[in-house]
Design a protein around this motif. Structure first.
Motif, mmCIF file in Angstrom:
data_model
loop_
_atom_site.group_PDB
_atom_site.id
_atom_site.type_symbol
_atom_site.label_atom_id
_atom_site.label_comp_id
_atom_site.label_asym_id
_atom_site.label_seq_id
_atom_site.Cartn_x
_atom_site.Cartn_y
_atom_site.Cartn_z
ATOM 1 N N PHE A 104 0.892 -1.014 -0.025
ATOM 2 C CA PHE A 104 0.103 -0.041 -0.029
ATOM 3 C C PHE A 104 0.815 1.240 -0.051
ATOM 4 N N LEU A 105 0.355 2.430 -0.537
ATOM 5 C CA LEU A 105 0.959 3.586 -0.594
ATOM 6 C C LEU A 105 1.403 4.095 0.961
ATOM 7 N N GLU A 106 0.470 4.109 1.854
ATOM 8 C CA GLU A 106 0.868 4.435 3.120
ATOM 9 C C GLU A 106 2.107 3.677 3.645
ATOM 10 N N GLU A 107 2.087 2.407 3.410
ATOM 11 C CA GLU A 107 3.272 1.419 3.726
ATOM 12 C C GLU A 107 4.758 2.046 3.192
ATOM 13 N N ALA A 108 4.491 2.229 1.953
ATOM 14 C CA ALA A 108 5.709 2.817 1.014
ATOM 15 C C ALA A 108 6.194 3.969 1.548
ATOM 16 N N MET A 109 5.246 5.242 1.948
ATOM 17 C CA MET A 109 5.918 6.127 2.510
ATOM 18 C C MET A 109 6.272 6.159 3.851
ATOM 19 N N GLN A 110 5.904 5.302 4.557
ATOM 20 C CA GLN A 110 6.529 5.060 5.937
ATOM 21 C C GLN A 110 7.710 4.349 5.675
ATOM 22 N N ARG A 111 7.981 3.341 5.076
ATOM 23 C CA ARG A 111 9.221 2.923 4.971
ATOM 24 C C ARG A 111 10.438 3.851 4.522
ATOM 25 N N SER A 112 10.139 4.922 3.551
ATOM 26 C CA SER A 112 11.004 5.667 3.151
ATOM 27 C C SER A 112 10.566 7.163 3.306
ATOM 28 N N ALA A 121 -5.755 9.490 -8.819
ATOM 29 C CA ALA A 121 -5.635 10.680 -8.718
ATOM 30 C C ALA A 121 -6.074 10.833 -7.040
ATOM 31 N N ARG A 122 -6.789 9.716 -6.373
ATOM 32 C CA ARG A 122 -7.077 9.699 -5.109
ATOM 33 C C ARG A 122 -5.726 9.221 -4.326
ATOM 34 N N ALA A 123 -5.300 8.375 -4.961
ATOM 35 C CA ALA A 123 -3.489 8.163 -4.422
ATOM 36 C C ALA A 123 -2.864 9.503 -4.231
ATOM 37 N N MET A 124 -2.960 10.410 -5.282
ATOM 38 C CA MET A 124 -2.226 11.452 -5.292
ATOM 39 C C MET A 124 -2.441 12.202 -4.180
ATOM 40 N N GLU A 125 -3.936 12.346 -3.798
ATOM 41 C CA GLU A 125 -4.507 13.180 -2.659
ATOM 42 C C GLU A 125 -3.875 12.558 -1.382
ATOM 43 N N GLU A 126 -3.618 11.387 -1.266
ATOM 44 C CA GLU A 126 -3.066 10.649 -0.015
ATOM 45 C C GLU A 126 -1.645 11.113 0.129
ATOM 46 N N ALA A 127 -0.940 11.175 -0.993
ATOM 47 C CA ALA A 127 0.354 11.664 -0.971
ATOM 48 C C ALA A 127 0.365 13.103 -0.514
ATOM 49 N N ALA A 128 -0.600 13.918 -0.826
ATOM 50 C CA ALA A 128 -0.690 15.426 -0.585
ATOM 51 C C ALA A 128 -0.836 15.490 0.915
#
Length: 264
Positions: free
Chosen positions: A105-113, A179-186
């Protein structure tokens, strides 16, 4: 164990090609990789479940490190290996069948790095381009690449070969809605920059000091309007007027370099 000793240890398990010879396709639910870098990286990845390695003796000798004593290896000649992969694929004496990596999941990837760049690929469907982007993403320590399920290639030998081992290094996040994933990154603090040739600002002018999510569209069509509207800024690479555009994988590499050196 030295390479010569490893070869002798494996020789007793050598056998004739069977179970898929001539098919050119992997078993159901499996992926098939070829070439030293892709195969070696997959073998070293503890998160990868392996089924079988077909190899020439010369190919085995090029591998770095030992194979487990019970690893399923089947020796073959070059011609037989060629039947397991697409026509003219440069297998270098090594063909590995294994399971795809588990989804992340994107959240996991962002937490890893935390703070590392994200790469959102909008309808980049060429597996060679995706593989090359993965390679650049690994070189510049990106947190992940993010693609939409319906508009991206599956994990495959072509992607792995083009990535030259990076498929095992860079998390590949697949989402239903880009687009929704981009919102999560924001929401996680990323500034979303879409690369667009028509943009007024250059990438260096648009880069902030904090984390960046780079958004790249397919060659020709570029980013879809809905994806572009979810960017915080659009930027262009300052290339010569003699060229209309760059290959998307080249653009990704240049942009990642710009982000890596912005504080230098």
């Amino acid at each position: 164990m030295a390479k010569g000793e490893r070869k002798r240890a494996l020789r007793g398990r050598a056998g004739r090609m069977k179970g898929g010879r001539g098919s050119g396709r992997a078993s159901t639910g499996q992926v098939r990789f070829w070439g030293r870098h892709a195969v070696e990286a997959a073998l070293k990845n503890p998160e990868r479940s392996h089924r079988k390695l077909w190899a020439t003796r010369e190919g085995i000798a090029t591998l770095d490190g030992e194979l487990p004593a019970d690893f399923p290896v089947e020796y073959a000649d070059v011609q037989d290996l060629g039947r397991l992969v697409p026509r003219d694929a440069p297998h270098q004496g090594l063909v590995l069948e294994c399971a795809p990596l588990e989804e992340i999941f994107l959240e996991e990837a962002m937490q890893r790095s935390p703070g590392k760049p994200l790469l959102f690929l909008d309808q980049v469907t060429d597996p060679h381009n995706v593989g090359a982007i993965l390679r650049s993403a690994a070189a510049f320590e990106a947190a992940a690449i993010v693609t939409q399920d319906r508009h991206a290639p599956p994990e495959s030998g072509t992607v792995a070969k083009s990535a030259s081992g990076a498929l095992e290094i860079v998390p590949w996040v697949r989402v239903v809605n880009l687009a929704r994933a981009m919102e999560e990154a924001a929401e996680a603090g990323y500034w979303r920059i879409g690369l667009a040739g028509e943009a007024e600002a250059t990438l260096s002018e648009a880069l902030p000091a904090g984390p960046v999510a780079l958004v790249l569209g397919a060659e020709g069509e570029g980013m879809r309007q809905n994806v572009a509207s979810h960017c915080d800024a659009l930027a262009r690479l300052p290339i010569s007027d003699a060229m209309e555009s760059l290959n998307v994988s080249n653009a990704a590499a240049i942009a990642l370099y710009a982000m890596a050196t912005r504080d230098g």
